[in-house]
Design a protein around this motif. Sequence first.
Motif, PDB file in Angstrom:
ATOM      1  N   SER A 276       0.843  -1.201   0.000  1.00  0.00           N
ATOM      2  CA  SER A 276       0.000   0.000   0.000  1.00  0.00           C
ATOM      3  C   SER A 276       0.874   1.245   0.000  1.00  0.00           C
ATOM      4  CB  SER A 276      -0.890  -0.022   1.240  1.00  0.00           C
ATOM      5  OG  SER A 276      -1.317   1.286   1.550  1.00  0.00           O
ATOM      6  N   CYS A 277       0.470   2.262  -0.782  1.00  0.00           N
ATOM      7  CA  CYS A 277       1.299   3.467  -0.836  1.00  0.00           C
ATOM      8  C   CYS A 277       1.227   4.225   0.488  1.00  0.00           C
ATOM      9  CB  CYS A 277       0.903   4.352  -1.997  1.00  0.00           C
ATOM     10  SG  CYS A 277      -0.683   5.125  -1.799  1.00  0.00           S
ATOM     11  N   LEU A 278       0.193   3.948   1.274  1.00  0.00           N
ATOM     12  CA  LEU A 278       0.032   4.665   2.546  1.00  0.00           C
ATOM     13  C   LEU A 278       0.947   4.130   3.639  1.00  0.00           C
ATOM     14  CD1 LEU A 278      -3.743   4.496   2.253  1.00  0.00           C
ATOM     15  CD2 LEU A 278      -2.509   6.638   2.424  1.00  0.00           C
ATOM     16  N   TYR A 279       1.440   2.930   3.386  1.00  0.00           N
ATOM     17  CA  TYR A 279       2.256   2.244   4.393  1.00  0.00           C
ATOM     18  C   TYR A 279       3.444   3.100   4.841  1.00  0.00           C
ATOM     19  CZ  TYR A 279       5.232  -1.747   5.904  1.00  0.00           C
ATOM     20  OH  TYR A 279       6.043  -2.620   6.566  1.00  0.00           O
ATOM     21  N   THR A 280       4.073   3.758   3.886  1.00  0.00           N
ATOM     22  CA  THR A 280       5.257   4.545   4.225  1.00  0.00           C
ATOM     23  C   THR A 280       5.034   6.049   4.091  1.00  0.00           C
ATOM     24  OG1 THR A 280       5.946   4.126   1.958  1.00  0.00           O
ATOM     25  CG2 THR A 280       7.022   2.823   3.651  1.00  0.00           C
ATOM     26  N   LEU A 281       3.803   6.438   3.734  1.00  0.00           N
ATOM     27  CA  LEU A 281       3.525   7.870   3.525  1.00  0.00           C
ATOM     28  C   LEU A 281       3.659   8.636   4.838  1.00  0.00           C
ATOM     29  CD1 LEU A 281       2.489  10.127   1.586  1.00  0.00           C
ATOM     30  CD2 LEU A 281       0.196   9.542   2.371  1.00  0.00           C
TER      31      LEU A 281
ATOM     32  N   ASN B 237      23.413  11.936  10.786  1.00  0.00           N
ATOM     33  CA  ASN B 237      22.054  12.424  10.507  1.00  0.00           C
ATOM     34  C   ASN B 237      21.068  11.714  11.400  1.00  0.00           C
ATOM     35  OD1 ASN B 237      21.995  14.097   8.033  1.00  0.00           O
ATOM     36  ND2 ASN B 237      23.137  12.340   7.261  1.00  0.00           N
ATOM     37  N   SER B 238      19.984  12.375  11.705  1.00  0.00           N
ATOM     38  CA  SER B 238      18.875  11.680  12.348  1.00  0.00           C
ATOM     39  C   SER B 238      17.724  11.648  11.356  1.00  0.00           C
ATOM     40  CB  SER B 238      18.466  12.418  13.622  1.00  0.00           C
ATOM     41  OG  SER B 238      17.405  11.720  14.226  1.00  0.00           O
ATOM     42  N   LEU B 239      17.241  10.445  11.059  1.00  0.00           N
ATOM     43  CA  LEU B 239      16.206  10.303  10.033  1.00  0.00           C
ATOM     44  C   LEU B 239      14.819  10.271  10.647  1.00  0.00           C
ATOM     45  CD1 LEU B 239      17.573   7.559   7.625  1.00  0.00           C
ATOM     46  CD2 LEU B 239      17.895  10.022   7.517  1.00  0.00           C
ATOM     47  N   GLU B 240      13.878  10.681   9.818  1.00  0.00           N
ATOM     48  CA  GLU B 240      12.478  10.520  10.216  1.00  0.00           C
ATOM     49  C   GLU B 240      11.826   9.583   9.227  1.00  0.00           C
ATOM     50  OE1 GLU B 240      10.172  13.972  10.858  1.00  0.00           O
ATOM     51  OE2 GLU B 240      11.691  14.901  12.112  1.00  0.00           O
ATOM     52  N   MET B 241      10.975   8.692   9.726  1.00  0.00           N
ATOM     53  CA  MET B 241      10.229   7.784   8.850  1.00  0.00           C
ATOM     54  C   MET B 241       8.872   7.553   9.481  1.00  0.00           C
ATOM     55  SD  MET B 241      11.723   6.255   6.121  1.00  0.00           S
ATOM     56  CE  MET B 241      11.914   4.527   5.805  1.00  0.00           C
ATOM     57  N   GLN B 242       7.948   7.100   8.664  1.00  0.00           N
ATOM     58  CA  GLN B 242       6.667   6.657   9.195  1.00  0.00           C
ATOM     59  C   GLN B 242       6.923   5.443  10.089  1.00  0.00           C
ATOM     60  OE1 GLN B 242       3.506   6.765  10.168  1.00  0.00           O
ATOM     61  NE2 GLN B 242       2.542   7.005   8.169  1.00  0.00           N
ATOM     62  N   MET B 243       6.414   5.489  11.307  1.00  0.00           N
ATOM     63  CA  MET B 243       6.602   4.382  12.252  1.00  0.00           C
ATOM     64  C   MET B 243       5.316   4.147  13.007  1.00  0.00           C
ATOM     65  SD  MET B 243      10.086   5.331  14.224  1.00  0.00           S
ATOM     66  CE  MET B 243      11.548   5.765  13.305  1.00  0.00           C
ATOM     67  N   LYS B 244       5.120   2.920  13.449  1.00  0.00           N
ATOM     68  CA  LYS B 244       3.962   2.631  14.293  1.00  0.00           C
ATOM     69  C   LYS B 244       4.404   2.054  15.625  1.00  0.00           C
ATOM     70  CE  LYS B 244       0.750   3.886  11.436  1.00  0.00           C
ATOM     71  NZ  LYS B 244      -0.324   4.844  11.682  1.00  0.00           N
ATOM     72  N   GLY B 251       7.216  -2.991  10.800  1.00  0.00           N
ATOM     73  CA  GLY B 251       7.754  -3.175   9.451  1.00  0.00           C
ATOM     74  C   GLY B 251       8.049  -1.956   8.608  1.00  0.00           C
ATOM     75  N   ARG B 252       7.310  -0.851   8.779  1.00  0.00           N
ATOM     76  CA  ARG B 252       7.305   0.152   7.714  1.00  0.00           C
ATOM     77  C   ARG B 252       8.523   1.051   7.641  1.00  0.00           C
ATOM     78  NH1 ARG B 252       2.125   1.554   8.389  1.00  0.00           N
ATOM     79  NH2 ARG B 252       2.122  -0.224   9.787  1.00  0.00           N
ATOM     80  N   CYS B 253       9.328   1.141   8.693  1.00  0.00           N
ATOM     81  CA  CYS B 253      10.422   2.113   8.651  1.00  0.00           C
ATOM     82  C   CYS B 253      11.716   1.511   8.138  1.00  0.00           C
ATOM     83  CB  CYS B 253      10.620   2.759  10.017  1.00  0.00           C
ATOM     84  SG  CYS B 253      11.326   1.644  11.236  1.00  0.00           S
ATOM     85  N   ASN B 254      11.617   0.409   7.387  1.00  0.00           N
ATOM     86  CA  ASN B 254      12.863  -0.175   6.899  1.00  0.00           C
ATOM     87  C   ASN B 254      13.451   0.619   5.739  1.00  0.00           C
ATOM     88  OD1 ASN B 254      10.877  -1.241   4.936  1.00  0.00           O
ATOM     89  ND2 ASN B 254      12.638  -2.351   4.153  1.00  0.00           N
ATOM     90  N   ILE B 255      14.764   0.759   5.785  1.00  0.00           N
ATOM     91  CA  ILE B 255      15.511   1.237   4.611  1.00  0.00           C
ATOM     92  C   ILE B 255      16.436   0.081   4.307  1.00  0.00           C
ATOM     93  CG2 ILE B 255      17.082   2.968   3.675  1.00  0.00           C
ATOM     94  CD1 ILE B 255      16.192   4.836   5.918  1.00  0.00           C
ATOM     95  N   GLY B 256      16.121  -0.657   3.273  1.00  0.00           N
ATOM     96  CA  GLY B 256      16.851  -1.901   3.068  1.00  0.00           C
ATOM     97  C   GLY B 256      16.628  -2.789   4.284  1.00  0.00           C
ATOM     98  N   GLU B 257      17.687  -3.410   4.757  1.00  0.00           N
ATOM     99  CA  GLU B 257      17.530  -4.343   5.877  1.00  0.00           C
ATOM    100  C   GLU B 257      17.507  -3.640   7.236  1.00  0.00           C
ATOM    101  OE1 GLU B 257      21.053  -5.959   4.356  1.00  0.00           O
ATOM    102  OE2 GLU B 257      22.195  -5.616   6.170  1.00  0.00           O
ATOM    103  N   LYS B 258      17.772  -2.349   7.247  1.00  0.00           N
ATOM    104  CA  LYS B 258      17.812  -1.607   8.514  1.00  0.00           C
ATOM    105  C   LYS B 258      16.431  -1.067   8.859  1.00  0.00           C
ATOM    106  CE  LYS B 258      22.439  -1.404   8.846  1.00  0.00           C
ATOM    107  NZ  LYS B 258      23.070  -2.443   9.660  1.00  0.00           N
ATOM    108  N   PHE B 259      16.147  -1.052  10.150  1.00  0.00           N
ATOM    109  CA  PHE B 259      14.948  -0.377  10.616  1.00  0.00           C
ATOM    110  C   PHE B 259      15.368   0.934  11.264  1.00  0.00           C
ATOM    111  CE2 PHE B 259      13.362  -4.814  10.711  1.00  0.00           C
ATOM    112  CZ  PHE B 259      12.214  -4.638   9.948  1.00  0.00           C
ATOM    113  N   VAL B 260      14.740   2.024  10.841  1.00  0.00           N
ATOM    114  CA  VAL B 260      15.110   3.325  11.396  1.00  0.00           C
ATOM    115  C   VAL B 260      14.834   3.351  12.912  1.00  0.00           C
ATOM    116  CG1 VAL B 260      14.584   5.800  11.353  1.00  0.00           C
ATOM    117  CG2 VAL B 260      14.811   4.542   9.228  1.00  0.00           C
ATOM    118  N   CYS B 261      13.791   2.644  13.332  1.00  0.00           N
ATOM    119  CA  CYS B 261      13.412   2.729  14.749  1.00  0.00           C
ATOM    120  C   CYS B 261      14.409   2.046  15.682  1.00  0.00           C
ATOM    121  CB  CYS B 261      12.017   2.172  14.966  1.00  0.00           C
ATOM    122  SG  CYS B 261      11.840   0.410  14.641  1.00  0.00           S
ATOM    123  N   ILE B 262      15.022   0.960  15.238  1.00  0.00           N
ATOM    124  CA  ILE B 262      15.945   0.273  16.152  1.00  0.00           C
ATOM    125  C   ILE B 262      17.411   0.397  15.740  1.00  0.00           C
ATOM    126  CG2 ILE B 262      14.328  -1.354  17.232  1.00  0.00           C
ATOM    127  CD1 ILE B 262      15.114  -3.444  15.190  1.00  0.00           C
TER     128      ILE B 262
END
Lengths: 352, 279, 343
Positions: A276-281, B237-244, B251-262
Amino acid sequence: MDEKIFAKKDIGKLLEELVPEYKFYAPTKIKGNIAFKEITDVKEIELDYLNSKVPPKDVLFPQKEIIFEYKYEGKDVIIEERKDLEDKILIFGVRPCDAYSFKLLEDFFASGDFQDDIFLKKRENATIIGLGCNTPRQSCFCTSVGGHPFQKESTDVYLSDLGDIFLVEAISDKGKSLVKKLTWLSDAKKADVDKAKDLAKQAEESITTKFNFDLVTKVLDENFEHPVWQEISESCIGCSSCTFLCPTCTCFDVIDENDEYNNRGRRIRIWDTCQSCLYTLETSGHNPRPAKIQRCRNRIMHKFSYYPSNYDCLGCVGCGRCITACPVNNELRLIIDKILEIEEKSGEKVSA
Amino acid sequence: MPNPYIPILTKVKSMVSENEVNDIKTFELEFVNEEEYKAFDYVPGQFAEISIIGKGECPIGIASSPTEEGTIKFTIKKMGTVTSAFHNCDIGDTIGIRGPLGNGWPMEELKGKNIVVIGGGFAFSTLRSLVLYVLDDKHRKDYGNITVIYGNRDSSEVLYRDLLEEWEKRDDIEIVLTIDREEESWTRKVGFVAAVVKEVAPSSENAVAVVCGPPIMIKTAQNELEKLNWKDEQILNSLEMQMKCGIGKCGRCNIGEKFVCIDGPVFSLAELKRMPKEH
Amino acid sequence: MVKSMGLETENKEIENNLREIARGLLKEKKVDVIIGYMEGTLPLLSQPIIIDSEEDVEKLIWNNLCYVNLAKYLVPRVPKFVNPEKGNLTVGVISKGCVGRGLIHLASENKINLDEIKIIGIPCNGVVNRQRIEMEIGEKEILEVSVFGDNIIVKGKDFEREFPYDEYMNDLCKTCKIRKPPLVSKSLDLCVGECEEYSNIVDDFSDISEFEALTPEEKWNQITEELSVCTRCYACREACPMCYCNLCFVDQNKPVWFGKTTDLPDVFVYHLIRAMHMAGRCVACGACSLVCPMGIDLNKINRKLEKIVKERFDFTSGLDPDVLPPMVDFKLEDAQEFALEED
C-alpha cells in the motif's frame, strides 16, 4: 514402537477430549475457503484439504488484535492488559510449511531488544499438530526454502495421513505429554510407519518448482537498482492479496478504537501491507516508496535478502499462496525467474 | 518481560508555544510513577512513541536532555491527527509514552571531539537535547568546541529562544543563527543553512557534524561539508520515517535491511550511502 | 453468440485476428505499445502483457480466462506507457466490450485522452467464472483448463470434469449486450478490429432477478455471508478501472470515515460505499469479483445499482465519451425519489 495411530473417524474423540483444555483450532470450510477457526463441533472439521486460503498464522497473529484496553476516568487513564494470552491453544492439521512459518514468526517477534510479548505468549501456549502434505501443489516449493512436505521439526505432534488413519508422532516435550494423555491411541505397526515414509518420498518427488535461493539472495543483493524491477512491477495492480495471504508477513498498523459513549476503547493492531502506498507515507507528504516498483521490490527484498541478512534464514516457507492468489498472475515464480535471468545474462557476457 | 506495547503514563505539566503561528509547542511531561521516571534512562537523539490514548500514537524525538531532571520534554508540530490532538491538550491530561527508543546520538564516541551542530527549523529538538547535555557541568570537559548553526525560514520560527540567548552568553559555544530572508530587526545571518555552513567553514579536524532538518537542508549542508573535506563517517544524521511500533516489528520504517526505529534514527552519512535511497 | 463452430475455434480465430491487427499497428507505427493478455502460469489465469515489438505479437492470446480489465493500466498510466522525452505514448489496448467501455467511460471523466489510444476491438464470448469452478472442484488441484465445444474441461491428477460454458461463464457475461467495444462516432479511427455501434441498449438485468426477489433480511444475510471472508486486500478496488482516486475514502485519515478492520461493519461500509461510487460508472467487466482471492461475488450489488441508474436515467456507461454519467452530472430535472424509494 513410539508412533501411535488413530482412525480418522475418531477425530471427534480427540476434539471431545481436548476441547475442555484448549481452544481447538482446525481447518473448516467458510464460503468455500478452507480456514483455521475455533471448532467445537466435529462436523465443522474438514480433513480433506490441500491447504488453507488464509494461513493458520492468523490464529496467533490475527488480522485484528487488541493490544490493550483503556478507560478514561476524568483526565486519568486506566490501562487494562489482555488476560487471554495465557489461554491454551491447539491448532490441528497445520501443514509443514505453515508450521515452519510459526518458527519464523517466533524468531522474528523475539528478535532484538524488544520482544513482542503478545505473539510470544500465545505461541508459548499453543500446541501445533502438524499434518504431512501428501499432495503438494505445482505452486509449492517448500523444499527450496529448507522445508519438506513431511517436515516435523516445527510441530509438537506430527500426523501423517495414511488414508483411513493418522499416524501420530510426538515431536516436542509438549507433544509427548499430550500424546501420553491420549490413552486411547493404539500403537502403530511397522507397515504404518513405512507407508508414511513412502508418502513422504512421493510427496517430495512431486514437487517440481525448485529454486536456488542462495543464488537469488546474491543476485538481489547486487541488483537493487536493476531495470528488471520495472518489468516485475509492471502488471502488479498494487492489491495486497500476496501479503495478506502470506504466512510470514508480519507488518501491522496500530489504531485506537473508541467506544462512543462510555469512555472506553482499545488500542488494536491490524495487518498492514508494504504494497500500500500509505504504508510509508509520512504526514509531511513525503513517501520513501511512492511507486509500485519500490513496493514490489520491497516485498521480494524483504523475504529473500533482508531476512537472510537480519535473521540468517529466508523469509519464505514455500507455501505458494502468493503464487495462486495473485489476481493478475504476476507470481513469485516468474519474478524469481526474472531475477535469476540477470545472473544468467551477466554470466553469458563474461563467457563471451 | 513487560509488554513493550504498553505505554507508561505521564501528565502534561506545562506547554510552551514555540512560534508565532502557534503550531509548534513544547510539552513538559511528568511521570505518574516516580519509579518509571527513574527507569526512563535516555541519551540525546533518542525518541519515544507518545500517545494521547484514544487518539493514537506517534514517534517524537526527545527534546529534553537527561541532565534536565524531573520531567521530559517533546516539541511537537501540529501536522496529523495525533499531533493535532496534542495541540488540544490541557495541563494535567494523560499522555502515554513508550521509550526511550532508537540509538540516539553516539555521546560516547563524540567524547573528546569538536561538535558542529547543524539544524534547520522544527527538527532542532534532539539537537537541543544534545547541546544541553554537552554544556552540562558534568559533561562539558568531555567534549571539545561546540558550534551551532541553526537556520529557519523567518525569525518567528526560531525555537527555544530563551535557551539560545543563554547559550550565546557562554564563551564555550558558538551560536550562528540564520533566516532565509532579510527582516528589519534581524541582526544575525541571512541565507540558507548550507550557505552559512560554507561561510562558517567549520574545520573537520577531530570533529563530528550532527545534522538534523528538512531533507533538502540535510543534502545541501552535507555537500558543503564534503567540500570542506569532511568525511562521510564524520557526518551524522537523524532520520524521520513513518513508524507505528518503534520497536522493529510493524515493518514500515525499513531502509533496506535496517529499521530506522531500532538501527537508527541516527546514521552516519557513510552508512546512509550504503543503504538504498528509500528514505 | 455464434458457437456452432465451438468456443475454442472461435477463440483461435479471434486470437489470430487480434495478432494480425496488432502486428499491423506496430509495423505502421500507429501505436507505440500494445497491452493485451498472455498465457497464464496457472490453469485459470491469464497475464496482462505489454509489448512494443512485432516479434512479441505471438505472445498475445485470447481465451475465456482473459478477465482483467486492461483499461486499469491507463489510469494512471503505467511507466511503460510514458516516454521520458516524448510524453504519453499511443497505446493499443486489446479490448473486449467491457474494456472498450471502460476506456470510453474514463474518457468521459477526462481520465483518458482518446487520441492517445487505439481500441483493438474483439468480439468477446465471455469469461469463465473461475471462482465458481474452483469452489466446485474444491480441495483438489486443478492442473489444466481448456474449452472444448461448449464445455469447460477441468483436469487434475485423478479427475476430469466438464462444465457447460453457458452456465459457468461469469454471471455478468451471460447477460452482456456489449460484447464488442462501442464505436465512437466522432472518432471513427479510435477503434480498429471489431467494434459495434450501439443504440438503445436494452440492458438485461435478469442475472439479479433472483437476488431482487429476496426479502431485505435474506438480502442482508446473503451479503453478510459473502462479505464475511473479506480480508480487505483491496484487489477489487485495484482491479477496477473506475477506482482511480489518488486517495480512496477508506484510506483517508483526516478525518477517518470508518475503521480499517475486518469487522463486519467496517467491511460493509467499505464495499457499499465503493459500490455507491460505481453507480452509473460500472462497465460490468466483473473484474472486482474475478480477482477476489476469497471468491467474493460483488456483482450483485453493482448490478442492482446499475439497474437503478438505467431505470431512472436511461444511462448505460461507456458508450459515449461526451456524456457524463448521471451521478457525476447535475441536471435540474434530475429525479431524486430513488433516495427514499428503493429498498
